[in-house]
Write a protein that holds these residues in place. Sequence first.
Motif, PDB file in Angstrom:
ATOM      1  N   ARG A 127       0.943  -1.198  -0.193  1.00 38.80           N
ATOM      2  CA  ARG A 127       0.147  -0.001  -0.004  1.00 38.80           C
ATOM      3  C   ARG A 127       0.843   1.193   0.049  1.00 38.80           C
ATOM      4  O   ARG A 127       1.925   1.274   0.537  1.00 38.80           O
ATOM      5  CB  ARG A 127      -0.958   0.124   1.491  1.00 38.80           C
ATOM      6  CG  ARG A 127      -1.852   1.270   1.175  1.00 38.80           C
ATOM      7  CD  ARG A 127      -3.281   0.861   1.840  1.00 38.80           C
ATOM      8  NE  ARG A 127      -4.136   1.975   1.782  1.00 38.80           N
ATOM      9  CZ  ARG A 127      -5.674   1.410   2.041  1.00 38.80           C
ATOM     10  NH1 ARG A 127      -5.833   0.352   2.183  1.00 38.80           N
ATOM     11  NH2 ARG A 127      -6.293   2.379   2.016  1.00 38.80           N
ATOM     12  N   MET A 128       0.336   2.461  -0.651  1.00 42.87           N
ATOM     13  CA  MET A 128       0.927   3.533  -0.537  1.00 42.87           C
ATOM     14  C   MET A 128       0.182   4.722   0.341  1.00 42.87           C
ATOM     15  O   MET A 128      -1.020   4.527   0.664  1.00 42.87           O
ATOM     16  CB  MET A 128       1.091   4.443  -1.977  1.00 42.87           C
ATOM     17  CG  MET A 128       1.683   3.203  -3.179  1.00 42.87           C
ATOM     18  SD  MET A 128       3.335   3.408  -3.005  1.00 42.87           S
ATOM     19  CE  MET A 128       3.804   5.043  -3.549  1.00 42.87           C
ATOM     20  N   PHE A 129       0.870   5.618   0.832  1.00 46.41           N
ATOM     21  CA  PHE A 129       0.220   6.562   1.726  1.00 46.41           C
ATOM     22  C   PHE A 129       0.288   8.056   1.131  1.00 46.41           C
ATOM     23  O   PHE A 129       1.553   8.466   1.447  1.00 46.41           O
ATOM     24  CB  PHE A 129       0.620   6.446   3.111  1.00 46.41           C
ATOM     25  CG  PHE A 129       0.160   7.175   4.090  1.00 46.41           C
ATOM     26  CD1 PHE A 129      -1.018   6.917   4.748  1.00 46.41           C
ATOM     27  CD2 PHE A 129       0.723   8.474   4.557  1.00 46.41           C
ATOM     28  CE1 PHE A 129      -1.655   7.834   5.524  1.00 46.41           C
ATOM     29  CE2 PHE A 129       0.247   9.270   5.421  1.00 46.41           C
ATOM     30  CZ  PHE A 129      -0.947   9.026   5.862  1.00 46.41           C
ATOM     31  N   HIS A 130      -0.466   8.160   0.443  1.00 49.15           N
ATOM     32  CA  HIS A 130      -0.556   9.863  -0.105  1.00 49.15           C
ATOM     33  C   HIS A 130       0.889   9.902  -1.125  1.00 49.15           C
ATOM     34  O   HIS A 130       1.486  10.795  -0.976  1.00 49.15           O
ATOM     35  CB  HIS A 130      -0.575  10.803   0.926  1.00 49.15           C
ATOM     36  CG  HIS A 130      -2.023  10.796   1.643  1.00 49.15           C
ATOM     37  ND1 HIS A 130      -3.041  11.520   1.064  1.00 49.15           N
ATOM     38  CD2 HIS A 130      -2.048  10.445   2.882  1.00 49.15           C
ATOM     39  CE1 HIS A 130      -4.114  11.515   2.042  1.00 49.15           C
ATOM     40  NE2 HIS A 130      -3.568  10.864   2.878  1.00 49.15           N
ATOM     41  N   GLY A 131       1.005   8.850  -1.768  1.00 45.63           N
ATOM     42  CA  GLY A 131       2.137   8.795  -2.640  1.00 45.63           C
ATOM     43  C   GLY A 131       3.571   8.254  -2.156  1.00 45.63           C
ATOM     44  O   GLY A 131       4.509   8.134  -2.825  1.00 45.63           O
ATOM     45  N   ARG A 132       3.675   8.326  -0.950  1.00 51.29           N
ATOM     46  CA  ARG A 132       4.973   7.662  -0.281  1.00 51.29           C
ATOM     47  C   ARG A 132       4.775   6.021  -0.016  1.00 51.29           C
ATOM     48  O   ARG A 132       3.557   5.242   0.241  1.00 51.29           O
ATOM     49  CB  ARG A 132       4.779   7.989   1.076  1.00 51.29           C
ATOM     50  CG  ARG A 132       5.058   9.738   1.216  1.00 51.29           C
ATOM     51  CD  ARG A 132       6.106  10.173   0.696  1.00 51.29           C
ATOM     52  NE  ARG A 132       6.432  11.662   0.749  1.00 51.29           N
ATOM     53  CZ  ARG A 132       6.922  12.410   1.671  1.00 51.29           C
ATOM     54  NH1 ARG A 132       7.666  11.844   2.617  1.00 51.29           N
ATOM     55  NH2 ARG A 132       7.026  13.663   1.403  1.00 51.29           N
ATOM     56  N   ASP A 133       6.023   5.567  -0.461  1.00 55.22           N
ATOM     57  CA  ASP A 133       5.965   4.073  -0.313  1.00 55.22           C
ATOM     58  C   ASP A 133       6.130   3.666   1.037  1.00 55.22           C
ATOM     59  O   ASP A 133       7.062   3.866   1.880  1.00 55.22           O
ATOM     60  CB  ASP A 133       7.240   3.549  -1.204  1.00 55.22           C
ATOM     61  CG  ASP A 133       7.176   2.016  -1.385  1.00 55.22           C
ATOM     62  OD1 ASP A 133       6.573   1.218  -0.704  1.00 55.22           O
ATOM     63  OD2 ASP A 133       8.472   1.813  -2.230  1.00 55.22           O
ATOM     64  N   LEU A 134       5.245   2.568   1.463  1.00 54.13           N
ATOM     65  CA  LEU A 134       5.244   2.223   2.818  1.00 54.13           C
ATOM     66  C   LEU A 134       6.010   0.961   3.217  1.00 54.13           C
ATOM     67  O   LEU A 134       6.139   0.203   4.359  1.00 54.13           O
ATOM     68  CB  LEU A 134       3.923   1.989   3.213  1.00 54.13           C
ATOM     69  CG  LEU A 134       3.117   3.322   3.676  1.00 54.13           C
ATOM     70  CD1 LEU A 134       1.731   3.141   4.081  1.00 54.13           C
ATOM     71  CD2 LEU A 134       3.645   4.096   4.521  1.00 54.13           C
ATOM     72  N   LEU A 135       6.591   0.271   1.890  1.00 53.99           N
ATOM     73  CA  LEU A 135       6.931  -1.165   2.064  1.00 53.99           C
ATOM     74  C   LEU A 135       8.065  -1.445   3.113  1.00 53.99           C
ATOM     75  O   LEU A 135       7.796  -2.467   3.836  1.00 53.99           O
ATOM     76  CB  LEU A 135       7.339  -1.623   0.681  1.00 53.99           C
ATOM     77  CG  LEU A 135       7.507  -3.153   0.330  1.00 53.99           C
ATOM     78  CD1 LEU A 135       5.917  -3.598   0.463  1.00 53.99           C
ATOM     79  CD2 LEU A 135       7.920  -3.273  -1.066  1.00 53.99           C
TER      80      LEU A 135
END
Length: 393
Positions: free
Chosen positions: A13-21
Amino acid sequence: MRLLHTSDWHVGRMFHGRDLLADQETVLGGLADLVVDERVDVVVVAGDLYDRAVPSGEAVSACTRVLDRIRAAGARLVITPGNHDSAPRLGAFAEFAAAGGLHLRTRIAELDRPVVLDDAHGPVALYGIPYLEPEPARHAMLIGATGHAGVLTEAMRRVRDDLARRADGTRSVVLAHAFVTGGDPSASERTIAVGGVEQVPGAVFDGVDYVALGHLHGPQRLAENLRYSGSPLAYSFSEARHRKSVWLVELDAGGLAGVERRELPVPRALSTLRGTLDEVLADPAHDGLREHYLSVELTDHVRPTDALRRLRERFPHAVHLDWRPSGGPLAAKLTYSGAARGRSDHEVARQFVEDCRGREPSARESALLREALASVANEERAELAQQRGTRVA
């Protein structure tokens, strides 16, 4: 037997365009430490292992590393798909995976065939009910019942029938991905309302020792044996106050012996701010939010230019921005036709600029609008004259 109830990992999943991996792998990989510290026998994932039906290669690799760590720590795993997962993809090679202690319960036809594990008190039957989209599910189960409540009622009837045929003293755990009445949703769940009411009554799940629910992202207790673990990370600013956690479930000879919360680490906190751009940028009270994911609501009367870039100079992780002028809506809520009716093109253009900028156009700007509209009108007249001349010729 000790179980760790988790759900809604949403790997990838992404958070407002940020990579959360990387954050996801850190938090989920830490479950292996809980397995060791709490002597956990089984980790369950009640749906939405991935965020997409076709996850990226990076998401699959990260998830595989997490599952390997948990298995190496000594726990077996039972996973069922949620509405974000692809059940056929998730269930591929399930028979081979089971030999290594990873049990994937993805088929509607097998929802009443549990994973049976033994402890010192005898067998524990773990039933995985995959997310049941009402129409496909009712056709797969050959029933007339409709809606989420209808298909889950039939699923649980089959579970209870199977449980009744087993030896006395068999304890039971159900994994289900659903919206149970009384649950508190957040903004990050995808709606599962398809052609009807999405909620199902908790009584549907009567008759088993523990129900590990997935879908809602906030940890919550609907009954002592009916709980949502919630997502391991926050996936929307509506979850800023959630205490992300998992449930440690203990079964003894008589069934459910107790449930305890185990909180998870927060890789990056979420915060919200409200005020004018100058206030937000200058207030020293906000110094502690520099490393937070930040959502900002600006109240400037005129929309600030390049606001997000300026915010990120002080708050590198500002990811969301709203502009809500302190005076409230700047224009009446009219339809487009209502707003344009009886007005010249120049008046409509002036109103558009005012709505977007938060102030009336200056005299110079108004003159430029008039010149631009006149230029367009002249070009249209010239083009029309040319077309008429061509037709006459």
